[in-house]
Motif scaffolding. Structure first.
Motif, PDB file in Angstrom:
ATOM      1  N   ARG A  31      -6.303  -0.283   9.641  1.00 43.75           N
ATOM      2  CA  ARG A  31      -7.925   0.024   9.036  1.00 43.75           C
ATOM      3  C   ARG A  31      -7.546   1.088   8.384  1.00 43.75           C
ATOM      4  NH1 ARG A  31     -11.563  -1.395  13.187  1.00 43.75           N
ATOM      5  NH2 ARG A  31     -13.056   0.765  12.749  1.00 43.75           N
ATOM      6  N   TYR A  32      -6.151   2.310   9.227  1.00 48.14           N
ATOM      7  CA  TYR A  32      -6.878   3.210   8.517  1.00 48.14           C
ATOM      8  C   TYR A  32      -5.187   3.556   9.709  1.00 48.14           C
ATOM      9  CZ  TYR A  32      -8.029   4.454  12.958  1.00 48.14           C
ATOM     10  OH  TYR A  32      -8.627   4.210  14.159  1.00 48.14           O
ATOM     11  N   PHE A 218      -2.105  -1.448  -3.085  1.00 47.38           N
ATOM     12  CA  PHE A 218      -1.579  -2.679  -4.770  1.00 47.38           C
ATOM     13  C   PHE A 218      -2.210  -1.713  -5.112  1.00 47.38           C
ATOM     14  CE2 PHE A 218      -2.665  -5.164  -0.098  1.00 47.38           C
ATOM     15  CZ  PHE A 218      -2.912  -6.807  -0.903  1.00 47.38           C
ATOM     16  N   GLY A 219      -3.498  -2.288  -6.408  1.00 44.86           N
ATOM     17  CA  GLY A 219      -3.098  -1.476  -7.240  1.00 44.86           C
ATOM     18  C   GLY A 219      -4.630  -1.674  -8.203  1.00 44.86           C
ATOM     19  N   GLY A 220      -4.541  -1.264  -9.746  1.00 34.88           N
ATOM     20  CA  GLY A 220      -7.236  -1.165 -10.015  1.00 34.88           C
ATOM     21  C   GLY A 220      -6.554  -0.285 -11.477  1.00 34.88           C
ATOM     22  N   TYR A 221      -7.135  -1.583 -12.893  1.00 36.51           N
ATOM     23  CA  TYR A 221      -6.799  -0.684 -14.295  1.00 36.51           C
ATOM     24  C   TYR A 221      -8.033  -1.094 -14.681  1.00 36.51           C
ATOM     25  CZ  TYR A 221      -1.604   0.602 -13.583  1.00 36.51           C
ATOM     26  OH  TYR A 221      -0.585   0.727 -12.827  1.00 36.51           O
ATOM     27  N   PRO A 273      -3.989  -2.118   6.995  1.00 34.57           N
ATOM     28  CA  PRO A 273      -5.261  -1.040   6.280  1.00 34.57           C
ATOM     29  C   PRO A 273      -5.074  -1.404   5.004  1.00 34.57           C
ATOM     30  CG  PRO A 273      -3.062   0.327   6.875  1.00 34.57           C
ATOM     31  CD  PRO A 273      -2.549  -1.401   7.274  1.00 34.57           C
ATOM     32  N   TRP A 274      -5.822  -0.961   4.127  1.00 38.00           N
ATOM     33  CA  TRP A 274      -5.659  -1.296   2.621  1.00 38.00           C
ATOM     34  C   TRP A 274      -5.491   0.088   1.877  1.00 38.00           C
ATOM     35  CZ3 TRP A 274     -11.225  -3.272  -0.620  1.00 38.00           C
ATOM     36  CH2 TRP A 274     -10.793  -3.266  -1.660  1.00 38.00           C
ATOM     37  N   SER A 311      -7.781   3.249   2.389  1.00 39.54           N
ATOM     38  CA  SER A 311      -7.089   4.719   3.266  1.00 39.54           C
ATOM     39  C   SER A 311      -5.984   5.239   2.840  1.00 39.54           C
ATOM     40  CB  SER A 311      -6.690   3.317   4.533  1.00 39.54           C
ATOM     41  OG  SER A 311      -5.295   2.514   3.876  1.00 39.54           O
ATOM     42  N   LEU A 312      -5.709   5.066   1.654  1.00 40.10           N
ATOM     43  CA  LEU A 312      -4.428   5.834   0.811  1.00 40.10           C
ATOM     44  C   LEU A 312      -5.036   5.561  -0.295  1.00 40.10           C
ATOM     45  CD1 LEU A 312      -0.772   5.648   1.377  1.00 40.10           C
ATOM     46  CD2 LEU A 312      -1.691   5.767  -0.890  1.00 40.10           C
TER      47      LEU A 312
END
Length: 748
Positions: A31-32, A218-221, A273-274, A311-312
């Motif tokens: 998780r972290y 991961f990412g996201g725009y 962790p995410w 978590s990052l």
């Protein structure tokens, strides 16, 4: 009534299964992340060292750190270091070892994205042309390919070995179907002598990664320059403004994937962790699609990711730059390389929080608020899990249901609300209050229903400790924590459009006025003292904290402030600096001391220009045969050509950055210095700024030549609706803007 129930026991995370670097003070649970056993949430910002002058790295890295970044991620572009086979160049702006050392000196850790294929809109993903032409199966375990990459990776490792700031290594990028090759790269780099606490690989596109060997990131725009020129908002971007457990964004890298992504199951990701590495810090402009990313678009997306369980926090790009020009060809991606998107030859500003000339953007301020909070509250937030209401939005087409979530453990937490998204305005939500069951207690916030305004996004604390006291609920966002003369002090920011309400240890406080005087001292149940300082939104947006005049202080100024080695470096036109706790001998406003200074006349200076050639007609749009997308022009024979004289007196203070600012409308513009291309821009509605300090002598000697092409308003090119115009070409102003540095405080 919106309601969320958080179990009293959320369960322990998995530990010890991810095979990372050793020895390490950083460990990873499911998780972290922890450092020396303490949970934390690092914040990572991308800055490409080879796309920025080495002489300015130190200053820019301190700006990055001042924005709350704790780790710098950087690509190594193979075509920049070995454009010709066997001729390596790691000098000057290409000196990665010097860059990593500069990061360490600035108090920043480093994530080395080694590739060898990296992309970043670099020609062939960073592969030199001779690598592309080699008869090998690229990006696989083909022995001929491994033999090709080994000498280059050997050179890289020799320069990075033994550097403490490196805490993570990313292998490859956007490689979704070669898990064995990713593991081979990890083993090869280790064999050559480089290791790090963390090893990562991009996980989007449902990438297949070697289990437990690499941390998927991961990412996201908020926008996508790689999308088509359709007149609307990219479908996948909507998902990033909703709370939920889904991590993947299969639109990232989709322009280069040859196979459709079939997998949708993310259950295997619960082992990790995410973590993110590419939350869009803006967006580049491709020739056919030129979106604008506003600060609120980025900050709302970022806050949603934290609420979802990040978590990052990793931003791409956090600092813009300029693409290198090769000795034989340009090094940007383009239709000529088979890439579906034509990119500027030089410009990689990315509309980032820090621009390609070091400009501070509104997003730098907006994100800094969140990063101050993570720095002080990350150890509490990191172990907390996501909890959604039963009436959560049905899907990403839902624009009527209020988006909210809670991240909590069994005793305390944070309530997240997002009522903002780009392009499609969301409505106000009237008569809203939220009920969260933490353990056996129901917390209602606020006690009186309120309106959640359109465009609002915020996080509110639930049972936040402050010394021995506790903020049970608040309609204000946590900013940071101070200890002032031994008294724990929570600093919060008002939520615009929502009345302030605080409940501290069961006592309602509803008469506190946010602002520079919004301080309330309280007595905790055990008799000890605590305090709460609530800033208005404008003050909080311009707040930072750090050591100044020998104490940990809160510093507020409308001008960008970098706290460094006991001083406050203030950039740009003079703006009062407010300091708490106050400094003796200065006038006060509220509980802050006020510090004012003068930098002289900084009025923009109109440039002396000479028209060398008037513009011809707009050219016919050429479409790429493979994609049908508009291609960037190579012929500038119909350009308006203007010579700009650069006065020597602009550079009287070597610490002052000088920007040439061009307010224009058209298609493509290029700036040449003594025949050399130094800057370009696809018009997308933003003023074009060219940093000149790095070109001081040449610019004064030769001046600049601007070549500006008119635009066909009917061309199949997407421009954000708020800046669209039918004007083919207009130059409204060309002027010089000075951005000085003023130093306050006493160096340590």
């Amino acid at each position: 009534m919106p309601f969320i129930e958080v179990p009293a026991d959320i369960g322990a995370p998995q530990t010890g299964h991810l095979r990372l670097g050793d020895p390490s003070t950083i460990e990873v649970t499911s998780r972290y992340l922890t450092r020396d056993g303490r949970p934390f949430i690092p914040v990572m910002g991308e800055f490409h060292f080879s796309r920025y002058p080495a002489a300015e790295w130190a200053e820019e890295l301190r700006k990055i750190r001042a924005g709350g970044i704790t780790m710098v991620a950087t690509y190594l572009f193979w075509n920049v270091h070995e454009e010709e086979r066997g001729r390596f160049d790691f000098t000057g702006d290409r000196d990665v070892r010097a860059f990593v050392r500069a990061c360490g000196e600035a108090g920043l850790e480093v994530v080395a994205r080694l590739g060898p294929w990296v992309h970043g809109e670099s020609r062939h993903g960073g592969f030199p042309d001779w690598v592309v032409a080699a008869p090998v199966r690229h990006r696989t375990d083909d022995p001929a390919y491994l033999a090709l990459i080994r000498p280059y990776l050997t050179e890289v490792v020799n320069r990075l070995r033994g550097l403490d700031p490196i805490v993570a290594i990313q292998v490859e990028n956007e490689l979704y179907d070669q898990p064995g090759h990713l593991l081979t790269l990890k083993h090869l780099i280790r064999e050559l002598g480089l290791d790090a606490p963390l090893w990562t690989a991009t996980g989007w596109g449902h990438a297949q990664l070697p289990a437990d060997e690499l941390l998927p990131v991961f990412g996201g725009y908020s926008e996508a320059a790689w999308d088509t020129a359709h007149d609307g908002w990219p479908q996948q971007s909507r998902a990033h403004y909703f709370f939920g457990p889904g991590r993947d964004d299969d639109s990232i890298g989709a322009d280069l994937r040859t196979d459709a992504v079939a997998a949708t199951d993310e259950s295997h990701l619960t082992r990790y962790p995410w973590a993110t590495c590419e939350l869009g810090g803006g967006m580049y402009t491709s020739y056919h699609r030129r979106p604008i990313v506003e600060a609120d678009d980025l900050a709302a997306l970022s806050l949603v990711k934290i609420g979802c369980g990040s978590s990052l926090q990793g931003f791409y790009m956090y600092h813009g730059g300029s693409q290198k020009i090769g000795t034989r060809s340009t090094l940007q991606e383009s239709h000529a390389t088979g890439y579906p998107n034509d990119c500027p030859v030089v410009n990689y500003d990315f509309q980032a929080p820090l621009g390609d000339g070091g400009q501070f953007r509104p997003s730098w301020f907006a994100l800094r608020q969140q990063h101050l909070w993570l720095a002080d509250h990350g150890h509490r937030l990191a172990p907390m899990t996501l909890h959604l209401p039963s009436d959560a939005p049905r899907d990403t087409a839902d624009r009527t249901t209020l988006r909210w979530a809670v991240r909590a453990d069994g005793d305390s937490g944070y309530l997240f609300v997002n009522n903002h998204q780009p392009v499609e305005t969301l409505p106000d939500h009237d008569q809203k209050l939220f009920t969260v069951r933490l353990g056996a207690a129901d917390l209602a916030v606020p006690r009186t229903p309120v309106t959640i305004p359109s465009g609002a996004y915020f996080v509110w604390p639930l049972n936040q400790p402050i010394g021995a006291a506790r903020i049970v609920t608040a309609t204000a966002q946590p900013l940071c924590d101070l200890v002032v003369e031994g008294v724990p002090t929570a600093v919060l920011s008002e939520t615009p459009g929502v009345p302030l309400e605080l409940v501290v240890d069961g006592v309602l406080i509803d008469d506190l006025v946010p602002g520079l005087g919004g301080l309330r001292r309280i007595t905790a149940p055990d008799g000890s003292a605590a305090a709460i300082l609530v800033l208005d939104h404008a003050a909080a947006l311009h707040a930072t904290r750090g050591t100044l005049w020998g104490a940990d202080r809160l510093v507020i100024s409308a001008a960008p402030v970098v706290l460094d080695e006991g001083t406050a470096i203030v950039y740009g036109p003079p703006a009062p600096v407010f300091v708490y706790p106050p400094v003796d001998g200065h006038r006060t406003e509220g509980v802050f001391s006020v510090h004012e200074f003068s930098t002289g006349d900084l009025t923009p200076l109109p440039a002396e220009t000479t028209l060398l050639q008037p513009a011809g007609p707009a050219r016919d749009t050429v479409l790429d045969a493979a994609t049908g997308r508009a291609s960037a022009p190579a012929d500038f024979s119909t350009a308006r050509i203007v010579h700009v004289t650069v006065p020597e007196e602009l550079f009287a203070d070597p610490g002052t950055e000088v920007l040439l600012r061009i307010d224009w409308t058209g298609d493509v513009a290029r700036a040449h210095l003594d025949g050399r291309l130094i800057a370009d821009q696809f018009w997308h509605g933003r003023v074009w700024e060219i940093p000149l300090r790095r070109h001081h002598k040449e610019a004064v000697t030769h001046g600049l030549e601007l070549r500006i092409l008119p635009r066909d308003p009917e061309a199949p090119i997407y421009v954000s609706p708020q800046v669209r115009t039918g004007t083919a070409l207009e130059v409204r102003a060309i002027e010089f803007v000075r951005r000085p540095r003023t130093v306050l405080g006493d160096p340590r």
